[in-house]
Design a protein around this motif. Structure first.
Motif, short mmCIF file in Angstrom:
data_model
loop_
_atom_site.label_atom_id
_atom_site.label_comp_id
_atom_site.label_asym_id
_atom_site.label_seq_id
_atom_site.Cartn_x
_atom_site.Cartn_y
_atom_site.Cartn_z
N ASP A 110 2.84 15.56 -0.43
CA ASP A 110 3.22 16.38 0.65
C ASP A 110 3.22 15.59 2.30
OD1 ASP A 110 3.64 18.49 -1.18
OD2 ASP A 110 1.82 19.70 -0.94
N LEU A 111 2.01 15.05 2.09
CA LEU A 111 1.80 14.40 3.31
C LEU A 111 3.20 13.48 3.71
CD1 LEU A 111 -0.73 13.18 5.48
CD2 LEU A 111 -0.01 11.16 4.29
N LEU A 112 3.43 12.51 2.61
CA LEU A 112 4.30 11.67 2.78
C LEU A 112 5.90 12.28 2.96
CD1 LEU A 112 3.11 9.07 0.16
CD2 LEU A 112 3.16 8.94 2.67
N SER A 113 6.03 13.30 2.39
CA SER A 113 7.30 13.88 2.50
C SER A 113 7.57 14.77 3.77
CB SER A 113 7.72 14.93 1.21
OG SER A 113 6.92 15.94 1.24
N ARG A 114 6.31 15.14 4.37
CA ARG A 114 6.42 16.09 5.68
C ARG A 114 6.26 15.47 6.87
NH1 ARG A 114 1.97 20.80 4.40
NH2 ARG A 114 2.90 21.80 2.42
N SER A 115 5.88 14.08 6.64
CA SER A 115 5.99 13.18 7.93
C SER A 115 6.41 11.94 8.04
CB SER A 115 4.19 13.20 8.32
OG SER A 115 3.71 12.35 7.30
N ALA A 116 6.14 11.28 8.97
CA ALA A 116 6.63 9.71 9.33
C ALA A 116 5.74 8.83 8.82
CB ALA A 116 6.97 9.43 10.88
N ILE A 117 4.60 9.40 8.14
CA ILE A 117 3.64 8.49 7.42
C ILE A 117 4.37 7.83 6.35
CG2 ILE A 117 1.52 8.10 6.30
CD1 ILE A 117 0.45 10.52 8.05
N ASP A 118 4.39 6.53 6.48
CA ASP A 118 4.99 5.72 5.04
C ASP A 118 4.21 5.46 4.00
OD1 ASP A 118 7.72 5.09 6.43
OD2 ASP A 118 6.37 3.98 7.63
N ARG A 119 2.88 5.10 4.17
CA ARG A 119 1.98 4.85 3.17
C ARG A 119 0.44 5.37 3.59
NH1 ARG A 119 2.10 -0.63 3.64
NH2 ARG A 119 0.37 -0.83 4.53
N VAL A 120 -0.38 5.54 2.54
CA VAL A 120 -1.61 5.98 2.59
C VAL A 120 -2.63 4.95 1.85
CG1 VAL A 120 -3.40 7.77 1.85
CG2 VAL A 120 -1.07 8.41 2.74
N THR A 121 -3.39 4.63 2.29
CA THR A 121 -4.54 3.50 1.72
C THR A 121 -6.06 4.22 1.72
OG1 THR A 121 -5.35 2.44 3.75
CG2 THR A 121 -3.49 1.51 2.39
N VAL A 122 -6.56 3.92 0.79
CA VAL A 122 -8.18 4.50 0.25
C VAL A 122 -9.24 3.24 0.81
CG1 VAL A 122 -9.76 5.70 -0.91
CG2 VAL A 122 -7.24 6.22 -1.13
N LEU A 123 -10.09 3.56 1.73
CA LEU A 123 -11.03 2.42 1.73
C LEU A 123 -11.70 2.10 0.48
CD1 LEU A 123 -12.93 3.38 5.08
CD2 LEU A 123 -11.19 1.57 4.82
N GLY A 124 -11.78 0.95 0.29
CA GLY A 124 -12.54 0.36 -1.09
C GLY A 124 -11.64 0.41 -2.23
N SER A 125 -10.48 0.86 -2.23
CA SER A 125 -9.50 0.89 -3.50
C SER A 125 -8.56 -0.20 -3.28
CB SER A 125 -9.17 2.10 -3.52
OG SER A 125 -8.14 2.60 -4.56
N PRO A 126 -8.26 -0.60 -4.43
CA PRO A 126 -7.16 -1.69 -4.39
C PRO A 126 -5.54 -1.09 -4.22
CG PRO A 126 -7.91 -1.49 -6.55
CD PRO A 126 -8.87 -0.48 -5.69
N GLY A 127 -5.52 -0.06 -4.54
CA GLY A 127 -4.01 0.70 -4.82
C GLY A 127 -4.15 1.94 -3.87
N PRO A 128 -2.68 2.44 -3.93
CA PRO A 128 -2.68 3.65 -3.21
C PRO A 128 -3.17 4.92 -4.10
CG PRO A 128 -0.55 2.99 -4.19
CD PRO A 128 -1.52 2.23 -4.34
N PRO A 129 -3.53 6.02 -3.33
CA PRO A 129 -4.09 7.23 -4.07
C PRO A 129 -2.69 7.81 -4.94
CG PRO A 129 -3.69 7.88 -1.76
CD PRO A 129 -3.67 6.29 -2.05
N ALA A 130 -3.19 8.75 -5.94
CA ALA A 130 -2.01 9.34 -6.79
C ALA A 130 -1.26 10.27 -5.86
CB ALA A 130 -2.84 9.86 -8.04
N PRO A 131 -0.11 10.44 -6.13
CA PRO A 131 0.64 11.43 -5.27
C PRO A 131 -0.07 12.96 -5.29
CG PRO A 131 2.23 10.28 -6.52
CD PRO A 131 0.87 9.90 -7.31
N ASP A 132 -0.84 13.33 -6.52
CA ASP A 132 -1.34 14.45 -6.52
C ASP A 132 -2.67 14.64 -5.96
OD1 ASP A 132 -2.50 13.08 -8.45
OD2 ASP A 132 -2.37 14.82 -10.13
N THR A 133 -3.05 13.44 -5.27
CA THR A 133 -4.58 13.54 -4.86
C THR A 133 -4.51 14.38 -3.39
OG1 THR A 133 -4.89 11.16 -5.65
CG2 THR A 133 -6.23 11.98 -3.70
#
Length: 175
Positions: free
Chosen positions: A108-131
């Motif tokens: 929802d965050l990615l579809s509603r806004s201009a934000i292109d990507r989400v990262t999580v501190l200490g995580s090698p990959g992006p969070p799951a879309p349903d997080t």
């Protein structure tokens, strides 16, 4: 300090602001005073050197709006220059920001806004879309390699929260 990044329809306002909260308020005030449209990007930029401060940039959709903003800001006593101070601004105003309240999924965050990507501190990959992301009404992504990236951190119940909080506790607040 790197040379200013000159992009069409971008200007920098240097109001000699010393902290991020004041710069956020200034961007909101300028957007209201100038009646800027929803699609405007307003960012803060840390300026280092002999006079540390926080400058603000506005990326406007058209050249006439840029000219009008520049004229009105200069007439209002603001120091205005072309381009952005750097390419890594912290976005305060951006398309979709007003819809990022409460708890929403990363998708929802990615579809509603201009934000292109989400990262999580200490995580090698992006969070799951349903997080689930608990925004706290304060979502401040940063430009990284021409992408608007929100850094998050794990929170209670498997949720995420933005890394930057609206009212941080000052270091050593209890001393």
């Amino acid at each position: 300090m790197d040379p200013p990044v000159v992009t069409p329809y971008v200007l920098t306002v240097d109001a000699d602001v010393r902290d991020l909260r004041a710069a956020d308020r200034l961007l909101h005030t300028l957007a209201a005073e100038l009646a800027l449209p929803e699609g405007v990007f307003g960012c803060t930029h840390l300026v280092r050197g002999d006079r540390p401060r926080v400058a603000c940039s506005l990326a406007l959709p058209t050249e006439p709006l840029l000219r009008t903003a520049q004229e009105r800001l200069t007439a209002g006593g603001h120091a205005v220059s072309p381009g952005a101070p750097d390419a890594v601004g912290r976005a305060v105003l951006y398309p979709g920001v007003s819809s990022l309240t409460g708890t929403l999924t990363i998708a929802d965050l990615l579809s509603r806004s201009a934000i292109d990507r989400v990262t999580v501190l200490g995580s090698p990959g992006p969070p799951a879309p349903d997080t689930r992301l608990v925004t706290g009404g304060h979502v401040r992504p940063q430009w990284q390699n021409d992408k608007l990236v929100l850094t998050t951190m794990p929170a209670v119940g498997g949720t995420l929260v933005p890394f930057e909080v609206a009212d941080p506790t000052p270091c050593c607040a209890d001393h």
